[in-house]
Design an enzyme around this catalytic site. Structure first.
Site, PDB file in Angstrom:
ATOM      1  N   HIS A   9       2.953   3.639 -10.407  1.00 42.66           N
ATOM      2  CA  HIS A   9       2.628   2.507 -11.451  1.00 42.66           C
ATOM      3  C   HIS A   9       2.122   2.949 -12.765  1.00 42.66           C
ATOM      4  CE1 HIS A   9       1.560   0.578  -7.267  1.00 42.66           C
ATOM      5  NE2 HIS A   9       2.195  -0.318  -7.834  1.00 42.66           N
ATOM      6  N   ARG A  53       2.323   0.767   0.423  1.00 48.19           N
ATOM      7  CA  ARG A  53       2.756   0.620   1.773  1.00 48.19           C
ATOM      8  C   ARG A  53       2.524   2.072   2.686  1.00 48.19           C
ATOM      9  NH1 ARG A  53       6.045  -4.090   0.267  1.00 48.19           N
ATOM     10  NH2 ARG A  53       4.706  -5.817   1.124  1.00 48.19           N
TER      11      ARG A  53
HETATM   12  P1  AMP Z   1       4.359  -3.170  -6.723  1.00 47.21           P
HETATM   13  O1  AMP Z   1       2.540  -2.988  -7.025  1.00 47.21           O
HETATM   14  O2  AMP Z   1       4.621  -2.434  -5.434  1.00 47.21           O
HETATM   15  O3  AMP Z   1       4.615  -4.611  -6.806  1.00 47.21           O
HETATM   16  O4  AMP Z   1       5.053  -2.496  -7.739  1.00 47.21           O
HETATM   17  C1  AMP Z   1       4.742  -2.458  -9.103  1.00 47.21           C
HETATM   18  C2  AMP Z   1       5.824  -2.055  -9.929  1.00 47.21           C
HETATM   19  O5  AMP Z   1       5.850  -0.713  -9.784  1.00 47.21           O
HETATM   20  C3  AMP Z   1       7.518  -2.437  -9.529  1.00 47.21           C
HETATM   21  O6  AMP Z   1       8.067  -2.537 -10.832  1.00 47.21           O
HETATM   22  C4  AMP Z   1       7.653  -1.265  -8.760  1.00 47.21           C
HETATM   23  O7  AMP Z   1       9.313  -0.962  -8.765  1.00 47.21           O
HETATM   24  C5  AMP Z   1       7.045  -0.089  -9.511  1.00 47.21           C
HETATM   25  N1  AMP Z   1       7.056   0.971  -8.503  1.00 47.21           N
HETATM   26  C6  AMP Z   1       6.220   0.910  -7.131  1.00 47.21           C
HETATM   27  N2  AMP Z   1       6.298   2.214  -6.686  1.00 47.21           N
HETATM   28  C7  AMP Z   1       6.956   3.082  -7.571  1.00 47.21           C
HETATM   29  C8  AMP Z   1       7.351   4.241  -7.586  1.00 47.21           C
HETATM   30  N3  AMP Z   1       7.026   4.981  -6.619  1.00 47.21           N
HETATM   31  N4  AMP Z   1       7.986   4.953  -8.601  1.00 47.21           N
HETATM   32  C9  AMP Z   1       8.083   4.167  -9.692  1.00 47.21           C
HETATM   33  N5  AMP Z   1       7.986   2.675  -9.702  1.00 47.21           N
HETATM   34  C10 AMP Z   1       7.323   2.305  -8.613  1.00 47.21           C
END
Ligand code: AMP
Length: 281
Positions: A37, A190
């Site tokens: 993030h 996760r």
């Molecule tokens: P989430 O909090 O899982 O909904 O993710 C929020 C944003 O962070 C989304 O645009 C995801 O694709 C991005 N994201 C989550 N994990 C990663 C990662 N390992 N590398 C790059 N972006 C990520």
């Protein structure tokens, strides 16, 4: 870092920035932030004058038997991490801010079947409609000039691109490369569901993806065989693959032409966690 909770406050803040001619980047998240993030924030900082992140666990995008109730909520730590990273503002709305009563299902956004019936969409009915609906609402509230999303959730990135195009939203979508742990496991909120043993097994997702990518790079044209091999490798390592698929990068359709740009996508269960990853060829 300013922390705002209401639609009114976030609008006033972004309005102020826009009035002074500043370009605003937006990074939507569900919190429990990790280095992946924060890389989105770093990229946003390079592309805009101000960066606003959001933390909102969107009930609409979780299925009935999914982990909405258990999804890690760590707003205090998230807020500290964002502030450390130099984020200008954090929007942490309540359900009532995002889905006020007058916002009925009429306003739910339904992306095309070709994008939502495949891969994750096949196993998570309604998920991408939930994502598109919340992101449309967040874009309407925040009104950023650009928004940054991770390529780790590649199908989601294409849904967002579809949303912006279809609704003719005046903003640019930027995809950011997947950030990985030292052993290659894609960072994910996760991952914290994994036991120590499962964490060791999880690394095989990336190593198997790399091997499959290399096979195709070396000329393998039989993608079904690559998928079967990759699935078997994951199973042998102790994962329960949900799908393993070689797709066209631009629209996630099945590859047709020899010069199609390709991506391999995987979803697999491990213990109580459902992990996804992908690799470009
Ligand atoms: P989430 O909090 O899982 O909904 O993710 C929020 C944003 O962070 C989304 O645009 C995801 O694709 C991005 N994201 C989550 N994990 C990663 C990662 N390992 N590398 C790059 N972006 C990520």
């Amino acid at each position: 870092m300013q922390i705002v909770h209401t639609v009114e406050d976030v609008r006033a803040l972004v309005n102020d920035w826009h009035e002074t001619g500043l370009r605003v980047a937006f990074v939507p998240t569900m919190g429990n932030l990790h280095a992946g993030h924060l890389q989105l924030v770093a990229l946003a900082q390079r592309l805009a004058d101000r960066v606003i992140a959001s933390v909102y666990v969107n009930p609409l995008q979780f299925g009935e038997n999914e982990d909405f109730d258990n999804y890690p909520r760590t707003l205090g730590e998230d807020s500290a991490a964002l502030a450390d990273a130099g984020t200008d503002a954090l929007f942490a709305p309540s359900d009532a801010d995002i889905y006020p009563e007058q916002q009925t299902e009429r306003q739910a956004i339904q992306p095309p079947d070709a994008l939502t019936d495949i891969l994750c969409g096949e196993y998570r009915p309604g998920h991408f409609a939930g994502v598109a609906t919340v992101i449309k609402r967040l874009f309407d509230i925040v009104q950023p000039d650009i928004a940054v999303f991770g390529e780790k959730d590649y199908q989601q990135l294409l849904v967002i691109r579809w949303l912006v195009k279809t609704c003719e939203l005046p903003l640019e979508i930027i995809g950011a490369p997947t950030v990985r742990e030292a052993d290659g496991l894609a960072m994910s909120s996760r991952n914290r569901y994994l036991t120590e043993d499962q964490r060791a097994v999880a690394t095989s997702i990336y190593t198997s993806l790399c091997q499959a990518r290399d096979r195709i790079r070396q000329g393998e044209q039989d993608f079904r065989q690559v998928e079967t091999g990759l699935g078997q490798q994951l199973e042998a390592a102790g994962l329960r693959p949900e799908y393993v698929s070689v797709r066209r990068k631009q629209d996630l359709a099945l590859p047709e032409a020899e010069n199609d740009e390709l991506i391999i996508l995987v979803a697999a269960h491990l213990g109580v966690a459902r992990l996804i990853d992908n690799i470009m060829i």
